[in-house]
Structure formats: structure tokens, C-alpha cells
Scaffold this motif. Sequence first.
Motif, PDB file in Angstrom:
ATOM      1  N   GLY A  62       1.702  -9.416   9.375  1.00 57.08           N
ATOM      2  CA  GLY A  62       1.359  -9.567   7.843  1.00 57.08           C
ATOM      3  C   GLY A  62       1.692 -11.010   7.523  1.00 57.08           C
ATOM      4  O   GLY A  62       1.964 -11.859   8.523  1.00 57.08           O
ATOM      5  N   TYR A 119      -7.795  -9.445   4.263  1.00 58.35           N
ATOM      6  CA  TYR A 119      -7.182  -8.654   5.735  1.00 58.35           C
ATOM      7  C   TYR A 119      -7.309  -9.897   6.700  1.00 58.35           C
ATOM      8  O   TYR A 119      -6.063  -9.805   7.548  1.00 58.35           O
ATOM      9  N   SER A 124      -2.164  -6.111   3.418  1.00 56.95           N
ATOM     10  CA  SER A 124      -2.276  -4.841   3.755  1.00 56.95           C
ATOM     11  C   SER A 124      -3.526  -4.397   2.713  1.00 56.95           C
ATOM     12  O   SER A 124      -4.395  -3.467   3.051  1.00 56.95           O
ATOM     13  N   TYR A 125      -3.686  -4.748   1.570  1.00 60.21           N
ATOM     14  CA  TYR A 125      -4.352  -4.590   0.493  1.00 60.21           C
ATOM     15  C   TYR A 125      -5.192  -5.551  -0.288  1.00 60.21           C
ATOM     16  O   TYR A 125      -4.492  -6.423  -0.358  1.00 60.21           O
TER      17      TYR A 125
END
Length: 152
Positions: A62, A119, A124-125
Motif C-alpha cells: 500500500g 491501484y 485500496s479504493y
Amino acid sequence: MNGCRHIRREESALRRQPRVSYAQRFYDRQFVSRTILNNNILSRFESLLSEYFESEKQLTAGVPTVGYCAEQLCMSASYLSDIIKRTTGDTANQYIKKHLIRLAKNRLVSGMNSSEVAYSLGFSYPQHFSRTFRRVTGETPTEYCEKRLKDK
């Protein structure tokens, strides 16, 4: 009886205050007297962020955090934040976000859509990416792309 304890606590706090301000002045002075070292840490921080995204660690771990960067640079997160804040005027978190936005702008200009960029940068979103982009730049990724196309 309770009034005496209250007065003693206040007197004790007043005696400690000069030591605290002395310690704070000593802590602040190191940022002034070590500007070359601080700039070295800033360049190492920038290199760390670049390497993080070039090696595509964001796809598994991430978006990099201040804690992760501080650990890699062998210092505490608060000390890293203080150095970045004194050197650039931005907090370490803001600096990371600005680095992300620079990468995002390059990817948006190259033709990737907003979700792909989100991404690819480790979000994550896509909505989280759009919100971060808007907070930093003042416009959404779509508005940024439309503006770039309009200017051409």
C-alpha cells in the motif's frame, strides 16, 4: 488542606517549566545547526520514496507511511516529521502525499484512467485516491485531465 496541595503542585510546575523550555530550545537548535545533515536526510527520504514506487512495493504494502519511512531511515517517525517540517515546511505525511500526486499526474497524462492510477499507486479504493488528489490539488483527477486536454 486541599488548597495547600493545589498550591504546591502549581509551584512544582513552575519550577519545572524553565527546564522544559531549555530542553525545547536545545531540541529546536539542532535543526538550525544541522542544516546539511537535514538536507541529506531529506534527499534520502526522497530516494526512499522513489525506490518504493520503482520497486512496486505499493502493490503489496500500500501507500508508504511515515512510520515505514522512518524505520527505513533508522529514526523515529516524530523526528523524521520534525526534520521534514523544518526543511520543507510540509509534514512528512504531506510530503508523501505530494510525491504521490506527482506520480499520479504523470500517469494521468500518459493516458491511464483514475482507477488504474489509484491501484497502481497502492490505494485500496479509487475513491480514496480521488479524495486525496482533490485535497492536495484542489481538483479531481478527471478535472485535471480535462484541463490538460483543454490546454493542448
